[in-house]
Design an enzyme around this catalytic site. Structure first.
Site, PDB file in Angstrom:
ATOM      1  N   ALA A  63      16.024 -12.039  98.988  1.00 44.60           N
ATOM      2  CA  ALA A  63      14.977 -11.845  97.983  1.00 44.60           C
ATOM      3  C   ALA A  63      13.757 -11.140  98.562  1.00 44.60           C
ATOM      4  O   ALA A  63      12.622 -11.395  98.199  1.00 44.60           O
ATOM      5  CB  ALA A  63      14.583 -13.190  97.367  1.00 44.60           C
ATOM      6  N   GLY A 119      16.330  -7.002  97.409  1.00 45.19           N
ATOM      7  CA  GLY A 119      16.948  -8.015  96.559  1.00 45.19           C
ATOM      8  C   GLY A 119      16.181  -8.232  95.268  1.00 45.19           C
ATOM      9  O   GLY A 119      16.766  -8.318  94.176  1.00 45.19           O
ATOM     10  N   PHE A 133       2.486  10.008 109.705  1.00 46.17           N
ATOM     11  CA  PHE A 133       3.458   9.123 110.355  1.00 46.17           C
ATOM     12  C   PHE A 133       4.366   9.966 111.231  1.00 46.17           C
ATOM     13  O   PHE A 133       4.452  11.183 111.073  1.00 46.17           O
ATOM     14  CB  PHE A 133       4.273   8.381 109.285  1.00 46.17           C
ATOM     15  CG  PHE A 133       4.092   6.888 109.312  1.00 46.17           C
ATOM     16  CD1 PHE A 133       2.826   6.324 109.316  1.00 46.17           C
ATOM     17  CD2 PHE A 133       5.194   6.044 109.321  1.00 46.17           C
ATOM     18  CE1 PHE A 133       2.674   4.946 109.331  1.00 46.17           C
ATOM     19  CE2 PHE A 133       5.043   4.665 109.341  1.00 46.17           C
ATOM     20  CZ  PHE A 133       3.786   4.108 109.348  1.00 46.17           C
ATOM     21  N   GLN A 193      17.318   0.975 116.150  1.00 49.77           N
ATOM     22  CA  GLN A 193      15.999   1.552 116.413  1.00 49.77           C
ATOM     23  C   GLN A 193      15.129   0.612 117.235  1.00 49.77           C
ATOM     24  O   GLN A 193      15.001  -0.564 116.911  1.00 49.77           O
ATOM     25  CB  GLN A 193      15.285   1.855 115.091  1.00 49.77           C
ATOM     26  CG  GLN A 193      13.878   2.414 115.299  1.00 49.77           C
ATOM     27  CD  GLN A 193      13.329   3.053 114.040  1.00 49.77           C
ATOM     28  OE1 GLN A 193      12.784   2.387 113.179  1.00 49.77           O
ATOM     29  NE2 GLN A 193      13.504   4.357 113.922  1.00 49.77           N
ATOM     30  N   HIS A 199      11.305   0.172 118.246  1.00 47.86           N
ATOM     31  CA  HIS A 199       9.964   0.635 117.876  1.00 47.86           C
ATOM     32  C   HIS A 199       9.152   0.828 119.148  1.00 47.86           C
ATOM     33  O   HIS A 199       9.192  -0.017 120.034  1.00 47.86           O
ATOM     34  CB  HIS A 199       9.282  -0.388 116.960  1.00 47.86           C
ATOM     35  CG  HIS A 199       8.091   0.160 116.244  1.00 47.86           C
ATOM     36  ND1 HIS A 199       6.890   0.409 116.876  1.00 47.86           N
ATOM     37  CD2 HIS A 199       7.910   0.516 114.949  1.00 47.86           C
ATOM     38  CE1 HIS A 199       6.027   0.888 115.984  1.00 47.86           C
ATOM     39  NE2 HIS A 199       6.617   0.965 114.810  1.00 47.86           N
ATOM     40  N   LEU A 215       5.058  -6.552 116.145  1.00 47.03           N
ATOM     41  CA  LEU A 215       4.901  -5.137 115.819  1.00 47.03           C
ATOM     42  C   LEU A 215       3.438  -4.696 115.770  1.00 47.03           C
ATOM     43  O   LEU A 215       2.590  -5.381 115.204  1.00 47.03           O
ATOM     44  CB  LEU A 215       5.539  -4.891 114.437  1.00 47.03           C
ATOM     45  CG  LEU A 215       5.404  -3.475 113.854  1.00 47.03           C
ATOM     46  CD1 LEU A 215       6.176  -2.468 114.694  1.00 47.03           C
ATOM     47  CD2 LEU A 215       5.907  -3.468 112.417  1.00 47.03           C
ATOM     48  N   THR A 255       1.821  -1.381 114.179  1.00 44.69           N
ATOM     49  CA  THR A 255       2.310  -0.321 113.287  1.00 44.69           C
ATOM     50  C   THR A 255       2.197   1.087 113.873  1.00 44.69           C
ATOM     51  O   THR A 255       1.268   1.402 114.609  1.00 44.69           O
ATOM     52  CB  THR A 255       1.559  -0.352 111.951  1.00 44.69           C
ATOM     53  OG1 THR A 255       1.973   0.771 111.170  1.00 44.69           O
ATOM     54  CG2 THR A 255       0.046  -0.255 112.141  1.00 44.69           C
ATOM     55  N   GLU A 256       3.157   1.919 113.474  1.00 47.86           N
ATOM     56  CA  GLU A 256       3.081   3.349 113.753  1.00 47.86           C
ATOM     57  C   GLU A 256       1.817   3.955 113.129  1.00 47.86           C
ATOM     58  O   GLU A 256       1.312   4.979 113.588  1.00 47.86           O
ATOM     59  CB  GLU A 256       4.330   4.021 113.160  1.00 47.86           C
ATOM     60  CG  GLU A 256       4.478   5.476 113.468  1.00 47.86           C
ATOM     61  CD  GLU A 256       5.911   5.940 113.170  1.00 47.86           C
ATOM     62  OE1 GLU A 256       6.848   5.276 113.634  1.00 47.86           O
ATOM     63  OE2 GLU A 256       6.071   6.949 112.482  1.00 47.86           O
ATOM     64  N   ARG A 312      10.570   7.915 116.280  1.00 45.13           N
ATOM     65  CA  ARG A 312      10.499   6.681 117.071  1.00 45.13           C
ATOM     66  C   ARG A 312      11.431   6.672 118.272  1.00 45.13           C
ATOM     67  O   ARG A 312      11.082   6.148 119.326  1.00 45.13           O
ATOM     68  CB  ARG A 312      10.805   5.483 116.170  1.00 45.13           C
ATOM     69  CG  ARG A 312       9.666   5.203 115.229  1.00 45.13           C
ATOM     70  CD  ARG A 312       9.977   4.067 114.295  1.00 45.13           C
ATOM     71  NE  ARG A 312       8.820   3.846 113.427  1.00 45.13           N
ATOM     72  CZ  ARG A 312       8.834   3.038 112.380  1.00 45.13           C
ATOM     73  NH1 ARG A 312       9.928   2.383 112.066  1.00 45.13           N
ATOM     74  NH2 ARG A 312       7.748   2.885 111.642  1.00 45.13           N
ATOM     75  N   HIS A 331      13.720  -2.932 116.466  1.00 44.97           N
ATOM     76  CA  HIS A 331      12.895  -2.972 115.261  1.00 44.97           C
ATOM     77  C   HIS A 331      13.694  -2.825 113.975  1.00 44.97           C
ATOM     78  O   HIS A 331      13.390  -3.465 112.981  1.00 44.97           O
ATOM     79  CB  HIS A 331      11.865  -1.854 115.334  1.00 44.97           C
ATOM     80  CG  HIS A 331      10.955  -1.774 114.137  1.00 44.97           C
ATOM     81  ND1 HIS A 331      10.124  -2.822 113.786  1.00 44.97           N
ATOM     82  CD2 HIS A 331      10.736  -0.791 113.226  1.00 44.97           C
ATOM     83  CE1 HIS A 331       9.439  -2.486 112.696  1.00 44.97           C
ATOM     84  NE2 HIS A 331       9.799  -1.265 112.321  1.00 44.97           N
ATOM     85  N   ARG A 380      15.767   6.290 111.978  1.00 41.86           N
ATOM     86  CA  ARG A 380      14.990   6.199 110.741  1.00 41.86           C
ATOM     87  C   ARG A 380      13.556   6.640 110.986  1.00 41.86           C
ATOM     88  O   ARG A 380      12.963   6.311 112.003  1.00 41.86           O
ATOM     89  CB  ARG A 380      14.980   4.758 110.230  1.00 41.86           C
ATOM     90  CG  ARG A 380      14.096   4.567 109.017  1.00 41.86           C
ATOM     91  CD  ARG A 380      14.144   3.162 108.472  1.00 41.86           C
ATOM     92  NE  ARG A 380      13.505   2.169 109.310  1.00 41.86           N
ATOM     93  CZ  ARG A 380      12.188   1.958 109.362  1.00 41.86           C
ATOM     94  NH1 ARG A 380      11.361   2.691 108.644  1.00 41.86           N
ATOM     95  NH2 ARG A 380      11.692   1.020 110.141  1.00 41.86           N
ATOM     96  N   SER A 433      11.778   3.075 105.204  1.00 44.67           N
ATOM     97  CA  SER A 433      12.554   1.854 104.950  1.00 44.67           C
ATOM     98  C   SER A 433      12.033   1.110 103.729  1.00 44.67           C
ATOM     99  O   SER A 433      12.818   0.590 102.931  1.00 44.67           O
ATOM    100  CB  SER A 433      12.570   0.941 106.167  1.00 44.67           C
ATOM    101  OG  SER A 433      11.281   0.488 106.468  1.00 44.67           O
TER     102      SER A 433
END
Lengths: 324, 585
Positions: B39, B43, B141, B254, B256, B266, B268-269, B300, B365, B400, B405
């Site tokens: 979910a 989902g 990005f 992948q 990261h 993480l 972030t990029e 990445r 990642h 990716r 994503s």
């Protein structure tokens, strides 16, 4: 980061209702670096000593909201609370489930009432069919409009505020800090067409039950500051509807009292809040108060330096809405 | 011991959490048209689409939907909506990012839906960051030719998850909360439903369905060093494999570039998108050696290998990190656009990014591989659909791009929901029997009845250490073979896994065992794919085969269950307009 370790003593609440007669505390002692998050320590216990220790956890980075619990009597995210300061302050770390939610097992609580309060504020955009969304493009929103959400989009629904809140404990009708902060987020949303209805409805559905203790703001791991959002809602509710409810009349009466004399005139305030009939309803309590403290029947004197109070009021009157 | 605190009321442990009370989860067998498992964003989007198509929908999740791992996505969601940008540019960047292994028809389909998907989420109530003109703000990005990543500060996943969850709350469906998927049931050549473990009730149950959508997310926890949540254990992917569905491109993992040194949380990029620098132990901004044109904003796989190389060649910091520097961006920009990672750095590393560099190292990642599907989410078994990170369409393939994503979860979640609803509308009813439940769960029940055997945590740790050590950023034959040997040994030991917790209520020890079993199976498949692919492409880098080999390896890996274990086969890549070229950033 393989610095020295400390001896960390955990006393962890263990209870399975229906199987155990009563809760107990189980002691675990581990050697860990002081910056170790409580969650990491609990998972070490699960992996190394007792896989039946039951808790919720997932992201370990303070974004999923799963691992809120009582850590040395404060509602905290276990993943975001390092053991070092806890041990320094209290000598040990007592881990208990969140409060105001019944225990399912150990540190896992039933959150149904928390989610139900969230659902009750209608946490979705209320739209007016006569004002459709722009076709094929986003609703424009100025930076100032985005700023009005304040910190509420950061809420991760961890329920630490719900656990810390004495009004939730006292009154099942109180929506709780998270739900009210969420309501605020919809009230300030320029896309939402239900502002006025939301504000009018919440006045009789628990807004004024907040005790203004700010324990929610202290507990919130994401700095959403729910108590400040509740205060904002109260101001907006009065602006939308005027002083029509007990809570709002009380707030207005309180403000006027102080401005007039610098002190609360208790009998007048009850009259302002509840009206004459309400005053009669509280007669028993009133009589008790008069017996103990007869001077409340007299209007209080005006305090010295009332002009200074007035200056404060004038300064506050000059502050634009929403900047308080 | 001190006196007890106040926890006066104990909940009825047999209670269940159903969003609407139309059915009673205490019954062992449930029935719906469409069952969506997982979910998170994919989902929920699938459930919404299936509900809107008029089907009776069940949404099954092992965590409350708002606790899904989608909420951990930080940087943003790609859509070429800028005047200077174009859908074609987004397609090209994604094709190139995939190292030409992406199916170009799927990528075109995907990128064409980006703009409308983001607008729809805005209409659902998502709170995005804005440009001064009031439009959706965009940031740069990695691997993207234009700033096309739309964001909500650095909590874009959370913003989308809240927006979608709150919108979904206005529709009618049944939520099975805190249910673990244990099995899919396939009979007569099609899916009949699922078997699940209801954590609260402590028992197994079946949900019959005409179609099933698996949106169970990734399986990053096969690694120890991962940005993924503990819940990312590939339950749906393993269940699909177990009933014969083909898994695709599983060897592409992948890493990261920027995860916190110690905890692998993480960063972030978006931190580099906003202008952050990467520096090595001598303070040198080293990305010029690896991606002279775009530096820190290469894709990445390139940046992660660059960091790993700096450290391996002795140019890292003594702790094995490189540094991510944001100080030059200024306090205001850092604290407004990168608010969450400010908190993350402060709370989890004791670093204030306004005044100090953040020690980082790559971490697992994202899983490019997953359940192979077409662009409508259909897997290789009739009635079975998949979407999001659990699926492999394939649009990311060998690597990716950041920001693709979140978009994937929504675009293909919607597609899978529509397709699963249409399938359910025309398919005859299915049945689950007590025998199905018994067949699926009797092996699991033996875990709890053993008096000897290993704890799932021990086996999970052995698997994670193996994957970290032998199946990382840089791979070679000897390491992969050793990794496979070790994973197979763990798999053997898992046959005697023991669940010591005997409780019927919220038995997470049993969930641990389910998850460990799923992951160990998937780890084996990852390694088999990696051993077979004797080339370097995207995130799969073989030191013994350092070049891309289009003549032999321009093809997807498929893994299906055979009598002797996973069987590999290969499928062609779909091309439309873009000829494979050398990939340079």
């Amino acid at each position: 980061m393989t610095e020295t370790t400390v001896k960390a003593t955990f006393d962890i609440y263990r209870f399975e209702p229906g199987r155990d007669a009563k809760p107990r505390y189980q002691r675990f002692v581990l050697d860990l670096p002081p910056h170790t998050p409580v969650l990491t320590a609990l998972l070490k216990i699960r992996d190394g000593s007792d896989p039946s220790l039951t808790l919720r956890y997932s992201c370990r980075g303070a974004i999923c909201g799963s691992c809120a619990m009582q850590i040395n009597s404060k509602s905290r995210l276990a993943c975001q609370t390092p053991i070092g300061p806890e041990l320094e302050r209290d000598g040990r770390i007592v881990i208990e489930p969140m409060r105001n939610q019944p225990v399912l097992r150990d540190l896992v609580v039933e959150q149904e009432s928390f989610w139900r309060q969230y659902d009750k504020i209608e946490p979705h955009l209320i739209l007016d069919p006569r004002k459709p969304m722009p076709e094929g493009r986003e609703n424009p929103m100025t930076t100032q409009e985005v700023d009005r959400f304040k910190e509420t989009p950061r809420c991760i629904a961890c329920a630490a505020c719900f656990s810390a809140c004495p009004a939730v404990e006292a009154d099942a009708g109180f929506p709780g800090p998270m739900a009210l902060a969420k309501l605020y987020r919809f009230v300030v949303d320029p896309r939402d067409q239900g502002h006025q209805d939301r504000l009018v409805r919440i006045q009789t559905e628990g807004l004024w039950l907040c005790l203004r203790c700010h324990l929610c703001t202290e507990a919130c791991p994401k700095d959403v500051r729910p108590s400040e959002r509740i205060r904002d809602l109260k101001e907006m509710a009065i602006a939308a509807q005027g002083g029509t409810e007990h809570g709002s009349k009380h707030a207005i009466g309180f403000k006027d009292n102080i401005r007039e004399r610098g002190l609360i005139n208790e009998s007048k305030l009850v009259r302002q809040t509840s009206g004459l009939l309400g005053l009669a309803g509280q007669a028993t309590q009133g009589l008790r108060m008069i017996r103990k403290k007869p001077e409340i029947l007299k209007s209080p004197h005006r305090i010295d330096g009332l002009d200074e109070v007035e200056k404060i009021y004038q300064a506050l009157d000059d502050v634009p809405e929403g900047k308080s | 011991m001190d006196s007890l605190p106040r926890h006066p009321r104990a909940a009825d442990p047999t209670r269940h959490a159903l969003k609407d009370g139309s059915s009673d989860a205490r019954e062992k067998m449930q029935k719906h048209d469409v069952v969506v498992v997982g979910a998170g964003l994919a989902g929920q989007r699938a459930a919404l689409a299936a509900v809107e198509a008029g089907r009776d929908v069940a949404l099954v999740s092992k965590v409350h939907p708002l606790r899904s791992h989608s909420g951990a996505a930080q940087g943003g969601i790609n859509a070429a909506v800028g005047k200077d940008d174009s859908v074609d540019a987004h397609i090209y960047d994604t094709v190139k990012g995939s190292d030409y292994l992406g199916d170009q028809d799927a990528i075109e389909f995907f990128c064409q839906r980006a703009g409308p998907t983001v607008v729809e989420m805005e209409h659902f109530g998502t709170i995005f960051s804005r440009s001064p003109d009031g439009s959706l703000a965009r940031r740069a990005f990695g691997g993207a030719g234009f700033p096309r990543t739309i964001y909500a500060a650095d909590r874009t996943g959370l913003a989308l998850l809240q927006g979608l969850w709150e919108h979904l709350g206005t529709s009618h469906y049944t939520l099975y909360e805190e249910w673990d998927l244990t099995n899919l049931v396939v009979r007569d050549g099609r899916v009949q439903g699922i078997i699940a473990f209801d954590r609260r009730r402590g028992d197994f149950a079946g949900i019959a369905a005409r179609s099933v959508v698996l949106a169970t997310g990734p399986f990053g926890r096969v690694y120890g060093r991962t940005t993924n949540a503990h819940s990312c254990t590939g339950d749906g992917v393993a269940a699909a494999y177990a009933v014969g569905a083909a898994l695709k491109d599983m060897e592409f993992v992948q890493f990261h570039p920027t995860a916190l040194m110690e905890s692998a949380i993480l960063i972030t990029e978006g931190a580099r998108g906003e202008g952050g620098f990467l520096k090595n132990g001598s303070g040198e901004r080293f990305m010029g050696r690896y991606a002279p044109k775009v530096l820190e904003l290469a894709s990445r796989d390139v940046v992660s290998r660059a960091i790993a190389t700096e450290v391996l060649e002795g140019r890292g910091f003594p702790d094995g990190s490189c540094h991510l520097e944001l100080m030059h961006l200024g306090k205001e920009k850092i604290e407004s656009r990168l608010q969450e990672i400010c908190d993350v750095a402060r709370n989890f590393a004791g670093i204030d990014p306004v005044v100090e560099a953040i020690p980082i190292a790559p971490a697992q990642h994202y899983m490019m591989g997953g359940i192979g599907t077409d662009i409508h989410g259909a897997a290789s078994i009739p009635g079975l659909f998949a979407a999001g990170e659990a699926a492999c369409v394939s649009i990311h393939s060998a690597n990716r791009l950041g920001g693709n994503s979140l978009l994937e979860t929504l675009v293909f979640g919607n597609e899978a929901g529509i397709a699963a609803a249409a399938y359910a509308a025309s398919a005859p009813a299915t049945t689950l029997t007590d025998a199905d439940l018994e067949t699926a769960t009797s092996p699991l029940r033996t875990w709890s009845s053993r008096t000897e055997g290993e704890d799932p945590a021990t086996l999970r740790t052995a698997m994670q250490e193996t994957m970290d050590r032998y199946v990382g950023i840089y791979r070679n034959q000897a390491d992969l073979v050793e990794g496979l040997r070790r994973i197979r040994a763990v798999k053997e030991r898992f046959l005697k896994v023991r669940v010591v917790d005997q409780s019927k209520v919220y038995n997470v020890n049993l969930s641990d065992a389910l998850e460990a079993g799923h992951m160990i199976q998937l780890a084996e498949i990852i390694i088999l794919g990696a051993i077979a692919r004797t080339e370097s492409r995207g995130a799969h880098f073989r030191r013994d085969y350092p070049k891309r080999d289009d003549a032999n390896w321009m093809k997807h890996t498929l893994a299906t269950r055979g009598a002797e274990g996973p069987q590999l086969s290969y499928a062609p890549v779909a091309y439309t307009r873009w000829e494979p070229k050398e990939r340079v950033y």
